[in-house]
Design an enzyme around this catalytic site. Structure first.
Site, PDB file in Angstrom:
ATOM      1  N   ASP A  39       4.726  -6.077   4.892  1.00  0.00           N
ATOM      2  CA  ASP A  39       4.168  -5.025   5.579  1.00  0.00           C
ATOM      3  C   ASP A  39       4.082  -5.229   7.074  1.00  0.00           C
ATOM      4  OD1 ASP A  39       2.997  -2.559   6.240  1.00  0.00           O
ATOM      5  OD2 ASP A  39       1.079  -3.218   5.717  1.00  0.00           O
TER       6      ASP A  39
ATOM      7  N   HIS B 291       3.912   4.326  12.254  1.00  0.00           N
ATOM      8  CA  HIS B 291       2.808   5.250  13.058  1.00  0.00           C
ATOM      9  C   HIS B 291       3.633   6.188  14.051  1.00  0.00           C
ATOM     10  CE1 HIS B 291      -0.807   2.556  11.813  1.00  0.00           C
ATOM     11  NE2 HIS B 291       0.080   2.555  10.823  1.00  0.00           N
TER      12      HIS B 291
ATOM     13  N   GLU C 293      -5.042   1.442   2.983  1.00  0.00           N
ATOM     14  CA  GLU C 293      -4.988   0.485   4.010  1.00  0.00           C
ATOM     15  C   GLU C 293      -4.861   1.072   5.432  1.00  0.00           C
ATOM     16  OE1 GLU C 293      -2.578  -2.508   6.428  1.00  0.00           O
ATOM     17  OE2 GLU C 293      -2.161  -0.329   5.983  1.00  0.00           O
ATOM     18  N   GLU C 294      -4.350   2.135   5.623  1.00  0.00           N
ATOM     19  CA  GLU C 294      -4.387   2.709   6.925  1.00  0.00           C
ATOM     20  C   GLU C 294      -5.909   3.161   7.455  1.00  0.00           C
ATOM     21  OE1 GLU C 294      -2.002   2.363   8.659  1.00  0.00           O
ATOM     22  OE2 GLU C 294      -0.013   2.323   7.483  1.00  0.00           O
TER      23      GLU C 294
ATOM     24  N   HIS D 269       0.772  -1.228   0.032  1.00  0.00           N
ATOM     25  CA  HIS D 269       0.031   0.041  -0.010  1.00  0.00           C
ATOM     26  C   HIS D 269       0.824   1.470   0.027  1.00  0.00           C
ATOM     27  CE1 HIS D 269       0.416   1.167   4.270  1.00  0.00           C
ATOM     28  NE2 HIS D 269       0.693  -0.149   4.568  1.00  0.00           N
TER      29      HIS D 269
ATOM     30  N   ASP E  19       6.683   1.946   6.424  1.00  0.00           N
ATOM     31  CA  ASP E  19       5.072   1.583   6.295  1.00  0.00           C
ATOM     32  C   ASP E  19       4.242   2.365   5.571  1.00  0.00           C
ATOM     33  OD1 ASP E  19       2.601  -0.008   6.990  1.00  0.00           O
ATOM     34  OD2 ASP E  19       2.424   1.612   8.800  1.00  0.00           O
TER      35      ASP E  19
ATOM     36  N   ASP F 220      -0.692   4.457   0.788  1.00  0.00           N
ATOM     37  CA  ASP F 220      -0.998   5.434   1.710  1.00  0.00           C
ATOM     38  C   ASP F 220      -0.240   5.527   3.103  1.00  0.00           C
ATOM     39  OD1 ASP F 220      -2.555   2.671   2.158  1.00  0.00           O
ATOM     40  OD2 ASP F 220      -3.332   4.045   3.744  1.00  0.00           O
TER      41      ASP F 220
END
Length: 466
Positions: free
Chosen positions: A176, A439, A152-153, A87, A118, A89
């Site tokens: 991931d 994150h 995805e997030e 992903h 990520d 995003d």
């Protein structure tokens, strides 16, 4: 035929680093406030998708863009299709960065940027593994569909739209998570707990959190100085900070309002114990003030039933499984004002529960004025046996490049695209013992490990399709 995969990666290392730098320069967080008919998730995710597909087109791959919310890179031949799901995003940048999160910075062998670990860095490492196989013109008997999502997030809008329009492979992996392999993922669900607000109390507003899958790093509150003396409030807050040295905070007054900001430490909600939840800590402080009835119910609930309780015991959902481990819970988005109080909690749970049983258990622990409802959607637990040939092939590629025979496949609380596939796992790109900066502020990927991961991916993909 013996192939020096690490040498092949080294020949392309500058190109890989340049491509990662270009991709992480794009602010691709979900932005539906600026969505259009062409960009349903906002311009950023679409730009990142087009950039990734453009790299593949540059390298001679066939690509397909699905409505600017998902994409596919195709390679190989044969009737069987292996999926690689990544992903582009990212979560919001949040506070606390030492550099611009969308201006990649290389320092001490690490590339810093939002999305570096990520999942833009790992995604491109896996792509380069595929690119090497193509450029070496190695014989293959299966197809690869490298599928790229853009949400995805959050709500998985892109990948869900892909599945509506295209056929999803049954077998494959997502780059991931962590090596040697993640063969199990806990269920993931969020709930919103609602309370009455108050326009007559001490706390005029309380706000914290960006996304359900992030432990909040900062929290703010506006305090009515008609209800509490400014000097008394400042003294109590200073005492609170002295008692909690891991926190930082400020308090400023203007007119009859004092504005408080508290800074903790962000982390991925799958491991809430790795963060310092600014929201629940600030709630504890606010609960020490003289509060109106509605305020007291709200902040007391946070302090007594959520603060530092990562296992969910306070809300009646504590659970554990021999294979999948323990349930975890994160209080992720919290708001209180004159109209209402709300708390979004994010739960990672082992088999044995679902959204309905969890909701029922939570409801039984709420005060009379509280209510609970599903926030978003529920993802059920997912598991692939460690002895499955897919897992064995991928893990052996990892072992051959690292010499690591101690670490084995395991279950995580995170959710990856691997769970979409009937037989799908997450595979890298973090190595055992690596700091997990997903994150968090100052997210990075170590360049040497990015290159090592690319070699592992190249070897592993070829084992699956040769």
């Amino acid at each position: 035929m013996s192939i020096d995969w690490e040498k092949e990666v080294s020949l392309r290392s500058d190109e890989l680093i340049n491509d990662v730098s270009e991709l992480v320069s794009i602010n691709s967080q979900r932005d539906v406030e600026h969505k259009t008919s062409d960009y349903p998730l906002g311009p950023g995710p679409a730009k990142a998708l087009k950039t990734f597909l453009g790299m593949a087109e540059r390298d001679g791959f066939t690509t397909k863009n699905i409505e600017n919310v998902a994409g596919r890179i195709e390679f190989g031949e044969g009737s069987e299709v292996i999926g690689i799901l990544s992903h582009v995003d990212v979560v919001p940048e949040g506070p606390g960065w030492d550099t611009n999160p969308f201006e990649p910075t290389i320092k001490d062998g690490k590339l810093y940027a939002r999305g570096a670990s990520d999942d833009k860095g790992p995604g491109l490492a896996a792509y380069y593994g595929l690119k090497i196989i193509k450029e070496l013109k190695l014989p293959v008997s299966k197809k690869i569909h490298f599928i790229i999502g853009t949400d995805e997030e959050s709500d998985w809008v892109g990948i869900n739209r892909y599945m509506e329009l295209e056929e999803m492979p049954e077998v494959g992996f997502s780059p991931d998570a962590e090596f040697p392999a993640i063969n199990g993922e806990k269920g993931i669900v969020s709930f919103e707990i609602n309370f009455a607000g108050s326009d007559k109390g001490t706390v005029k507003s309380f706000d914290s959190g960006l996304r359900p899958n992030m432990v909040p790093q900062s929290a703010t509150a506006d305090i009515d100085l008609n209800k509490v003396q400014n000097d008394e409030l400042s003294s109590k807050f200073e005492e609170f900070l002295n008692s909690n040295p891991s926190l930082k905070g400020t308090i400023e007054s203007e007119g009859d309002v004092a504005h408080i900001e508290l800074i903790g430490k962000a982390s991925h909600a799958m491991a809430p114990f790795n963060g310092i939840n600014a929201a629940t800590y600030l709630a504890v402080f606010l609960n020490s003030l003289e509060l109106a009835d509605e305020e007291k119910v709200y902040f007391n609930f946070i302090e007594k039933q959520l603060h530092m309780d990562f296992a969910g015991k306070g809300i009646g959902i504590e659970a554990s499984d021999e294979v999948m481990g323990e349930l975890t819970v994160s209080a992720s988005i919290l708001k209180f004002d004159a109209k209402e109080g709300s708390i979004v909690i994010n739960i990672r749970y082992p088999k044995g529960d679902d959204d309905k049983t969890l909701s029922s258990k939570i409801a039984a622990t709420l005060p009379e004025s509280g209510s609970v409802k599903l926030y978003g959607y529920n993802e059920m637990p997912h598991f692939v046996d460690a002895n499955d040939p897919l897992v064995q092939n991928l893990v052996q590629a990892y072992r051959d490049h690292t010499g690591d025979v101690e670490n084995n496949p395991y279950t995580i609380g995170g959710g990856t695209y691997g769970r979409i596939l009937k037989k799908g796992i997450a595979f890298g790109a973090m190595f055992p013992g690596d700091e997990n900066v997903m994150h968090q502020a100052n997210e990075y990927i170590e360049i040497d490990k990015l290159l090592k991961a690319a070699a592992i991916y190249a070897d592993a993909i070829y084992r699956l399709i040769k």
